[in-house]
Design a protein around this motif. Structure first.
Motif, short mmCIF file in Angstrom:
data_model
loop_
_atom_site.label_atom_id
_atom_site.label_comp_id
_atom_site.label_asym_id
_atom_site.label_seq_id
_atom_site.Cartn_x
_atom_site.Cartn_y
_atom_site.Cartn_z
N TYR A 134 -68.51 94.05 -7.53
CA TYR A 134 -67.31 93.22 -7.55
C TYR A 134 -66.90 92.90 -8.99
CZ TYR A 134 -64.63 88.85 -7.29
OH TYR A 134 -63.70 87.87 -7.47
N LYS B 125 -63.36 94.09 -11.32
CA LYS B 125 -62.44 93.20 -12.04
C LYS B 125 -62.40 93.54 -13.53
CE LYS B 125 -61.08 90.61 -8.62
NZ LYS B 125 -59.69 90.28 -8.31
N ALA C 225 -63.82 78.93 -6.81
CA ALA C 225 -62.67 78.21 -6.27
C ALA C 225 -63.10 77.39 -5.05
CB ALA C 225 -61.60 79.21 -5.86
N SER D 292 -55.00 91.10 5.71
CA SER D 292 -56.35 91.50 6.07
C SER D 292 -57.29 90.29 6.00
CB SER D 292 -56.87 92.61 5.15
OG SER D 292 -56.86 92.18 3.81
N GLN D 293 -57.02 89.39 5.08
CA GLN D 293 -57.77 88.14 4.96
C GLN D 293 -56.85 86.93 4.99
OE1 GLN D 293 -60.77 86.63 4.55
NE2 GLN D 293 -61.90 88.49 5.02
N GLY D 294 -55.60 87.15 4.67
CA GLY D 294 -54.66 86.04 4.54
C GLY D 294 -54.11 85.59 5.88
N ASP E 83 -49.34 96.87 2.08
CA ASP E 83 -50.67 97.11 1.54
C ASP E 83 -50.57 97.65 0.12
OD1 ASP E 83 -53.62 97.87 3.12
OD2 ASP E 83 -53.29 98.47 1.04
N LEU E 84 -51.47 97.18 -0.73
CA LEU E 84 -51.53 97.63 -2.12
C LEU E 84 -51.72 99.13 -2.24
CD1 LEU E 84 -54.08 95.37 -4.03
CD2 LEU E 84 -51.66 95.68 -4.53
N ASP F 299 -48.48 90.79 1.16
CA ASP F 299 -49.86 90.65 1.65
C ASP F 299 -50.01 91.49 2.91
OD1 ASP F 299 -52.32 89.38 2.86
OD2 ASP F 299 -52.06 87.97 1.21
N ASN F 300 -51.18 92.11 3.07
CA ASN F 300 -51.41 92.89 4.30
C ASN F 300 -52.07 92.05 5.39
OD1 ASN F 300 -54.04 92.69 3.48
ND2 ASN F 300 -54.42 94.89 3.28
N HIS G 295 -61.69 81.85 5.49
CA HIS G 295 -62.09 83.25 5.39
C HIS G 295 -62.93 83.64 6.61
CE1 HIS G 295 -61.69 82.58 0.84
NE2 HIS G 295 -60.80 83.51 1.15
N ASN H 126 -60.05 99.15 -3.01
CA ASN H 126 -59.03 98.09 -2.90
C ASN H 126 -58.75 97.44 -4.26
OD1 ASN H 126 -57.35 96.83 -0.93
ND2 ASN H 126 -58.54 94.96 -1.14
N PHE I 92 -53.30 88.40 -6.68
CA PHE I 92 -54.51 87.81 -6.11
C PHE I 92 -55.23 88.75 -5.15
CE2 PHE I 92 -51.63 84.36 -7.10
CZ PHE I 92 -52.44 83.43 -7.70
N GLY J 272 -53.34 84.46 0.96
CA GLY J 272 -54.76 84.13 0.91
C GLY J 272 -54.99 82.73 0.36
N TYR J 273 -56.24 82.44 0.16
CA TYR J 273 -56.65 81.07 -0.20
C TYR J 273 -56.03 80.60 -1.53
CZ TYR J 273 -60.00 77.47 -1.72
OH TYR J 273 -60.58 76.34 -2.20
N ILE J 274 -56.36 81.26 -2.62
CA ILE J 274 -55.87 80.77 -3.93
C ILE J 274 -54.38 81.09 -4.08
CG2 ILE J 274 -56.24 80.82 -6.42
CD1 ILE J 274 -59.13 81.87 -5.79
N1 LIG Z 1 -62.50 82.49 -4.20
C1 LIG Z 1 -63.10 82.46 -5.37
O1 LIG Z 1 -64.00 81.65 -5.63
C2 LIG Z 1 -62.68 83.42 -6.48
C3 LIG Z 1 -63.30 83.30 -7.72
C4 LIG Z 1 -62.95 84.20 -8.73
C5 LIG Z 1 -61.95 85.15 -8.51
N2 LIG Z 1 -61.37 85.22 -7.30
C6 LIG Z 1 -60.31 86.20 -7.11
O2 LIG Z 1 -59.13 85.51 -6.73
C7 LIG Z 1 -58.33 86.30 -5.85
C8 LIG Z 1 -58.00 85.52 -4.60
O3 LIG Z 1 -59.20 85.09 -3.97
P1 LIG Z 1 -59.14 84.29 -2.58
O4 LIG Z 1 -60.42 83.53 -2.47
O5 LIG Z 1 -57.83 83.59 -2.48
O6 LIG Z 1 -59.20 85.52 -1.58
P2 LIG Z 1 -58.41 85.72 -0.19
O7 LIG Z 1 -59.14 86.80 0.53
O8 LIG Z 1 -58.23 84.43 0.51
O9 LIG Z 1 -56.99 86.24 -0.68
C9 LIG Z 1 -56.74 87.58 -1.00
C10 LIG Z 1 -55.47 87.99 -0.27
O10 LIG Z 1 -55.18 89.35 -0.60
C11 LIG Z 1 -54.81 90.05 0.58
N3 LIG Z 1 -55.17 91.44 0.37
C12 LIG Z 1 -56.40 91.99 0.17
N4 LIG Z 1 -56.32 93.31 0.02
C13 LIG Z 1 -55.01 93.64 0.14
C14 LIG Z 1 -54.29 94.86 0.09
N5 LIG Z 1 -54.91 96.03 -0.08
N6 LIG Z 1 -52.95 94.83 0.23
C15 LIG Z 1 -52.31 93.64 0.42
N7 LIG Z 1 -52.92 92.46 0.48
C16 LIG Z 1 -54.27 92.46 0.36
C17 LIG Z 1 -55.61 89.39 1.70
O11 LIG Z 1 -55.03 89.55 2.98
C18 LIG Z 1 -55.60 87.92 1.25
O12 LIG Z 1 -54.49 87.23 1.77
C19 LIG Z 1 -59.15 87.57 -5.60
O13 LIG Z 1 -58.65 88.57 -6.45
C20 LIG Z 1 -60.56 87.20 -6.01
O14 LIG Z 1 -61.27 88.31 -6.47
C21 LIG Z 1 -61.70 84.38 -6.27
#
Ligand SMILES: NC(=O)c1ccc[n+]([C@@H]2O[C@H](COP(=O)([O-])OP(=O)(O)OC[C@H]3O[C@@H](n4cnc5c(N)ncnc54)[C@H](O)[C@@H]3O)[C@@H](O)[C@H]2O)c1
Ligand SMILES: O=c1ccn([C@@H]2O[C@H](COP(=O)(O)OP(=O)(O)O[C@H]3O[C@H](CO)[C@@H](O)[C@H](O)[C@H]3O)[C@@H](O)[C@H]2O)c(=O)[nH]1
Length: 328
Positions: free
Chosen positions: A140, A144, A170, A34-36, A50-51, A31-32, A183, A91, A72, A10-12
Motif C-alpha cells: 500500500y 502511494k 483518519a 466500490s467502497q463509497g 471507475d478510475l 466514484d465507482n 467501510h 487501482n 481520494f 468515501g469516508y475522507i
Molecule cells: N483512512 C485513513 O486513515 C487514510 C490514511 C491515509 C491515507 N488515506 C487515503 O485517503 C484516501 C481516502 O481514504 P478513505 O478512508 O476515505 O477511503 P474510502 O474507501 O472510504 O474512500 C475511497 C473512495 O474511492 C472510491 N474508489 C476506489 N477505487 C475506485 C475506482 N477505481 N474508481 C472510482 N472510485 C473508486 C471508493 O468507492 C470510495 O468511495 C485513500 O486514497 C487512502 O489511501 C486514508
C-alpha cells in the motif's frame, strides 16, 4: 472553482466535499461506489465511474469546466495490500496514472493527492517530518509513493501543479454526525472498538503487544476527518502550475492501541473486551506526524487534537448509525 472530487463518496472524500462547499466551491463527485456511499455524496453531483475507465474520466473532466481535482480514490487497507498487492497496484497506481493522463488531456493542471504516513515505513525519528526518508514496508505504501514520484515528474515535464497530503490515521465523523466512517469490511481500529462497544462484535483483537513502545502496542497519530478536510481546502488554494507541495497531516500526538481502548471505555461507558493476538503483517511500531510545515505555511491547526474528542465524535456517529448508512 469547479472541483472534481474523485473518491468523494468515501469516508475522507465526503467530509472534504462538505468543507469545499462551505468554502463556496462547486463540487462534482466521481466514484465507482466500490467502497463509497451514494448517501454520503451529493446525489445530483455524483458521477458513477471507475478510475480504470479512461473514457469515463474524459467525460467527467470535459464539459464541466473543471479547474482542479482532489483524488481520494484508492484501496487503503495495509493488511489487504500485503495479501493481494496486484489489486493495490492496479487501482492505486494504474488508476491514478489514468486520471493524470485524462487531466492533462483535458487541460486540468491542479491536483490534491491523498498520500499516507505509510510512505515512511519504520521511521528513524518520531515525530516524522516531510524530510524523513521514504521507505515503505507494505505494498500500500509503495503504491502511494509511486504516485508521489509520478506527480513530481509530471510537474516538471507537463507543468502540473500538485499538493501531496500524507495523512496519518483518519478518524471521527462530521460534527453534526450526519456522515461518518462506514467501510465493509471494517479494518480500522476506532470503528472496530466502537462496534464492540455496540455489541456488534464480541471483542477487539489487539494485534501485537511486544512492540518497542511504552505499553507494547502500536502507536498511531489519529487525525480527525474534518481537520483533514480543512487541510485540503487550504492546500488547494496554494497550488501553482509546475510546482509541488508535500505536507504531513496529523496532530503530532500519538496514541497506543491500549490508549485508544482506554479512552473508548471512558467515553462509551460500555464494556469492550479485548484479546491479545500476534502482530499484523506490515505494521510499523509508531507513526506520529510533525505537521509543523502545514501549520507554518497554510495556517492549519487541528481542531481535534485530543484522542478523547476524536473518539467522542466517532461515537456520536456510530451510536446513531449502528449500521452505517444502512441505518437510515
Ligand atoms: N483512512 C485513513 O486513515 C487514510 C490514511 C491515509 C491515507 N488515506 C487515503 O485517503 C484516501 C481516502 O481514504 P478513505 O478512508 O476515505 O477511503 P474510502 O474507501 O472510504 O474512500 C475511497 C473512495 O474511492 C472510491 N474508489 C476506489 N477505487 C475506485 C475506482 N477505481 N474508481 C472510482 N472510485 C473508486 C471508493 O468507492 C470510495 O468511495 C485513500 O486514497 C487512502 O489511501 C486514508
Ligand atoms: O482490530 C484491530 C485493528 C487495528 N489494530 C491496530 O491498530 C493500529 C491502527 O490500525 P488501522 O486502524 O488498521 O490503521 P493503519 O493500519 O495504521 O492504517 C491507516 O492509517 C494509515 C496511515 O497511518 C493509512 O495509510 C491507512 O490507509 C489507514 O488504514 C495498528 O497498529 C493495528 O495493528 C488492532 O490492534 N486491532
Amino acid at each position: 472553482m469547479a472541483i472534481l472530487v474523485v473518491g468523494g463518496a468515501g469516508y475522507i472524500g465526503s467530509h472534504t466535499v462538505r468543507e469545499l462547499e462551505k468554502a463556496g466551491q462547486q463540487v462534482w463527485v466521481f466514484d465507482n461506489l466500490s467502497q463509497g456511499h451514494a448517501e454520503a455524496a451529493r446525489g445530483d453531483r455524483l458521477i458513477r465511474g471507475d478510475l480504470l475507465d479512461r473514457a469515463a474520466l474524459d467525460d467527467a473532466l470535459r464539459g464541466r469546466d473543471i479547474d482542479a481535482v482532489m483524488h481520494f480514490a484508492a484501496f487503503a487497507s495495509v493488511p489487504e495490500s500485503v495479501a493481494d498487492p496486484a489489486k493495490y497496484y492496479r487501482n492505486n497506481v494504474v488508476g491514478t496514472l489514468n486520471l493524470l493522463d485524462a487531466m492533462l488531456a483535458a487541460g486540468v493542471t491542479r491536483i490534491v493527492f491523498s498520500s499516507t504516513a505509510a510512505v515512511y515505513g519504520v521511521p528513524d525519528v518520531v515525530p516524522i517530518s516531510e524530510e524523513s526518508p521514504t521507505r515503505p514496508i507494505n505494498p500500500y505504501g509503495f503504491t502511494k509513493l509511486a504516485i508521489e514520484r509520478a506527480l513530481a515528474d509530471y510537474a516538471h515535464a507537463y507543468g502540473l501543479g500538485y499538493a501531496v497530503l500524507r495523512y496519518f490515521n483518519a478518524c471521527g465523523a462530521s460534527s453534526d454526525a450526519t456522515i461518518g466512517e462506514d467501510h465493509t469490511p471494517e479494518t480500522h481500529l476506532i470503528p472496530i472498538i466502537l462496534q464492540v462497544a455496540l455489541g456488534q462484535r464480541e471483542s477487539l483483537s489487539i494485534f501485537g503487544t511486544n512492540y518497542p513502545t511504552p505499553d507494547g502496542t502500536c502507536i498511531r497519530d489519529y487525525i480527525h476527518v474534518e481537520d483533514l478536510a480543512d487541510a485540503h481546502v487550504r492546500a488547494l488554494a496554494k497550488i501553482e502550475p509546475g510546482r509541488g507541495l508535500t505536507y504531513n497531516v496529523g496532530t503530532g500526538v500519538g496514541a497506543s492501541v491500549r490508549g485508544v481502548l482506554d479512552a473508548a471505555l471512558q467515553i462509551t461507558g460500555r464494556p469492550i473486551p479485548a484479546v491479545e493476538f500476534p502482530r499484523r503483517p506490515g505494521d510499523p511500531p509508531a507513526l506520529v506526524a510533525s505537521s509543523d510545515a502545514l501549520q507554518r505555511d497554510l495556517g492549519w491547526s487541528p481542531r481535534y487534537p485530543k484522542i478523547a474528542d476524536v473518539i467522542a465524535s466517532a461515537w456520536k456517529w456510530h451510536s446513531t448509525h449502528p449500521n452505517g448508512y444502512r441505518s437510515r
